[in-house]
Enzyme design. Sequence first.
Site, PDB file in Angstrom:
ATOM      1  N   GLU A 127     -14.309  -6.371 -16.304  1.00  0.00           N
ATOM      2  CA  GLU A 127     -13.556  -5.333 -16.941  1.00  0.00           C
ATOM      3  C   GLU A 127     -12.181  -5.714 -17.179  1.00  0.00           C
ATOM      4  O   GLU A 127     -11.334  -5.461 -18.262  1.00  0.00           O
ATOM      5  CB  GLU A 127     -13.440  -3.931 -16.106  1.00  0.00           C
TER       6      GLU A 127
ATOM      7  N   HIS B 110     -16.195  -7.717 -23.803  1.00  0.00           N
ATOM      8  CA  HIS B 110     -17.484  -7.945 -23.200  1.00  0.00           C
ATOM      9  C   HIS B 110     -18.526  -9.170 -23.721  1.00  0.00           C
ATOM     10  O   HIS B 110     -18.951  -9.959 -23.117  1.00  0.00           O
ATOM     11  CB  HIS B 110     -18.034  -6.649 -22.651  1.00  0.00           C
TER      12      HIS B 110
ATOM     13  N   HIS C  68     -12.092  -4.121 -26.631  1.00  0.00           N
ATOM     14  CA  HIS C  68     -12.610  -4.165 -25.050  1.00  0.00           C
ATOM     15  C   HIS C  68     -13.947  -4.523 -24.972  1.00  0.00           C
ATOM     16  O   HIS C  68     -14.332  -5.192 -24.336  1.00  0.00           O
ATOM     17  CB  HIS C  68     -11.938  -2.848 -24.069  1.00  0.00           C
ATOM     18  N   GLU C  69     -14.844  -3.702 -25.613  1.00  0.00           N
ATOM     19  CA  GLU C  69     -16.217  -3.567 -25.754  1.00  0.00           C
ATOM     20  C   GLU C  69     -16.599  -5.113 -26.173  1.00  0.00           C
ATOM     21  O   GLU C  69     -17.614  -5.740 -25.910  1.00  0.00           O
ATOM     22  CB  GLU C  69     -16.836  -2.630 -26.588  1.00  0.00           C
TER      23      GLU C  69
HETATM   24 ZN   LIG Z   1     -15.691  -2.523 -19.904  1.00  0.00          ZN
END
Ligand SMILES: [Zn+2]
Length: 410
Positions: free
Chosen positions: A354, A280, A276-277
């Site tokens: 997100e 980003h 997930h990071e």
């Molecule tokens: Zn996030």
Amino acid sequence: MNPQILFFIFIAILITKFLFDTIINALNSKHFNDVIPDELKGVYNKDEYLKSQEYKKVNHRFSLLISIFSIVTTILFFLLDGFAYVDDWARQVSSNTIAITIVFFGIILFANEIISIPFSYYRTFVIEENYGFNKSTLKTYVFDKLKGWIMMIVIGGGLLALITWFYQITTTNFWLYTWGLVSFFSLFMNMFYSKLIVPLFNKQTPLEDGELKIAIENFANKVGFKLDNIFVIDGSKRSTKANAYFSGFGAQKRITLYDTLINDLETNEIVAVLAHEIGHFKKKHIIYNLILSIVLTGFTLYILSLLIGNSMLSQALGVETSSFHIGLIAFAILYSPISEITNFFMNALSRKFEYQADDYAKNNFESEALISSLKKLSKNSLSNLTPNKLYVKIHYSHPTLLQRILNLKK
Ligand SMILES: [Zn+2]
């Protein structure tokens, strides 16, 4: 317009903000006892759910107490010409404009800190302690405060002195110089925060060799992400709540995992959080956020430059000599409704990012692992599973757990 009317506008803005926040919080609290949606049934067992409801209620009541206390003291301070007194004291200390500005803000911020200590102490050592979150000792707490203050004096004082000086020498163009300074400073902090600031508060160690590191490196290689710096931070020194974050770019980029995260999650769940990071990063969210915050800062400073020279700002606050520091205070109040609006849009954008990062983790790793990690993280921080929709739109930088799970299962 005369100064008296402006004074009432200040008070009206403060009271409107207080009422607005109180109503939104009350609306949110009405949903504390909602039935948990089917998708989230397994997050808490019965006892944990009761505990989480109690935790939400305690926090809600405590926040309400703080905001009532704060609005009453603020309004009293305004009605009793508090700024005029502080301005007077600062002028007695020195006749140098930069020194006056620093002493003025020093007094206001320090008084505010002292008044808020009992509340912050109660939150850490009573509320968080009662629910098993607090790991901070009194010693850590005191040193955190002291280090925070020293940082504030050195960094905050330094920036403020420079900005006041810009205003002195360039007046109307000061916003451009200030914009340059603030932009440079935020870039610099983004790059070196982990190296310069974090070590003052925490210990960071490179992630040790083993199953987790291999799993992370395998994933990073698979998606072509160069990752040399994975650090573990001793978050458990203060709280059991877990986290992971990304910072810096270029050669400075690093991923920081809380030791609590490593304890709470399985290897594939941690890799999912990292995916997930990395999402980003791959989607350039960090760059977009930086650019956007620089643009917003420029906009704010420009508006500030239009108002700051107006002597009515000082008169409205009961101060005879108009000055840069009083202008800043007046501007901060007048601008606060606008910043509520920009925050609203920034949160909407953040929630969108997100989802994109979640999608990235889903497409490049697996959604099941991310879902189970999100559930565990929510459970371990007793988070609210049924927030009010409007509250989410205003305050949430992340979608709710339910929204994220539904999106991941799509
Ligand atoms: Zn996030």
